[in-house]
Motif scaffolding. Structure first.
Motif, short mmCIF file in Angstrom:
data_model
loop_
_atom_site.label_atom_id
_atom_site.label_comp_id
_atom_site.label_asym_id
_atom_site.label_seq_id
_atom_site.Cartn_x
_atom_site.Cartn_y
_atom_site.Cartn_z
N HIS A 24 0.83 -1.22 0.00
CA HIS A 24 0.00 0.00 0.00
C HIS A 24 0.86 1.26 0.00
N GLU A 160 -8.63 -4.54 3.11
CA GLU A 160 -9.38 -5.57 2.39
C GLU A 160 -8.51 -6.76 2.01
N ASP A 161 -7.23 -6.54 1.85
CA ASP A 161 -6.35 -7.60 1.38
C ASP A 161 -5.43 -8.16 2.46
N LYS A 166 -9.54 -9.38 8.07
CA LYS A 166 -9.60 -10.47 7.08
C LYS A 166 -9.37 -11.82 7.76
#
Length: 319
Positions: A24, A160-161, A166
């Motif tokens: 990111h 999200e990843d 998660k």
């Protein structure tokens, strides 16, 4: 006339750049026109960045951060250096303590203008946790070698990843009954892009942010139990959560092959919230985003009928 970005054309080395935060951060640096050097044990894990870079803007280096020659080669010619290396395995004192100091010293001697050490909330030389102690040692060694370095202490990171949300979402999707360890432990989850923006701000303006410690935490405080229940609700799933006594959590963490080791149990039990003794994301020009802004969208793919599920988890017209 538009002003050219301060990072445009500047070379930034990111140690551990193939990880969750690193990917990111890389996206933000490439978008701003920086030249990026990803230094990692497994740089191929960051090859997904290739389509985002212009010709000559991105390079990958296989690096052992415990090897000083490797480290010096990676920081050669860099304007800024970021250390994202972290682990719960191996010799943590060497990996997150000694290696961090070596990186800072090499960066200083190579003429780097900015150094960002990504530590963790709870980093402390007096900590019982080996991880927290090693991070505290890394901070001390970095400041000794590069006085103008910026120390970032993120809370538990989500996206999200990757990250904690998660991880729990995968378990909640599969298991009707789940144990919750340290159910009342508080956390201030921080979004991965907010962490990346904070690091970028420190690289852009080392004159303002250098020599300081920042605590990167989100705007919401939630307990472990609340987090699990919110994830299940967003998945439209009915789940039973069983709060585990501390004695059970300690025993479980000591079992061979347990996904949560004793050190992780100590960190979990202690919670993870900003102390308030250091400035936060706002002082870096970043408005932290709450989990509630992302959770519903993140959980769509976990629902039985995906985006077609109603609040009960049933697709319209199927009952």
């Amino acid at each position: 006339m538009p002003t050219r970005d301060p990072l445009y054309g500047q070379l930034v080395t990111v140690f551990g750049g193939s990880g969750f935060i690193g990917i990111h951060l890389a996206q933000q640096l490439l978008e701003r026109g920086a030249r990026l050097r990803v230094a990692s044990r497994h740089p191929e894990e960051a090859w997904s960045l290739k389509p985002l870079a212009n010709l000559g803007q991105l390079q990958f280096v296989r690096c052992n951060v415990l090897d000083e020659r490797n480290v010096r080669a990676c920081v050669d010619g860099a304007y800024g250096v970021v250390n994202l290396v972290g682990s719960f395995e191996g010799n943590l004192e060497k990996l997150m303590g000694d290696a961090a100091g070596m990186m800072a010293r090499a960066a200083k001697e190579a003429g780097a203008r900015a150094f960002v050490e990504v530590s963790a909330i709870g980093a402390d030389l007096e900590a019982e946790s080996e991880y927290a102690y090693a991070k505290g040692l890394g901070e001390e060694k970095v400041r000794a070698a590069f006085a103008e370095a910026t120390i970032m202490r993120p809370s538990v990171v989500f996206g999200e990843d990757g990250g904690i949300v998660k991880m729990f979402a995968d378990l909640i999707q599969m298991m009707p009954v789940l144990p919750v360890f340290a159910p009342e432990a508080p956390m201030q989850l921080v979004h991965v892009d907010d962490v990346a923006e904070g690091i970028t701000a420190a690289l852009v303006d080392p004159g303002t942010h250098g020599g300081k410690i920042y605590e990167l935490a989100g705007p919401e405080k939630v307990t472990m139990m609340q987090l699990n229940r919110r994830i299940a609700e967003a998945q439209r799933r009915k789940r039973l959560f069983a709060p585990m006594p501390d004695a059970v959590g300690s025993f479980f963490s000591a079992l061979p092959g347990s996904p949560m080791g004793p050190d992780q149990w100590k960190l979990l039990k202690a919670g993870n919230v900003a102390s308030g003794q250091h400035p936060g994301l706002a002082k870096l020009g970043v408005e932290p985003k709450p989990l509630s802004l992302f959770l519903d969208r993140m959980m769509v793919r976990y629902r039985k009928h995906g985006r077609f599920a109603d609040r009960t988890g049933i697709a319209p017209g199927t009952n």
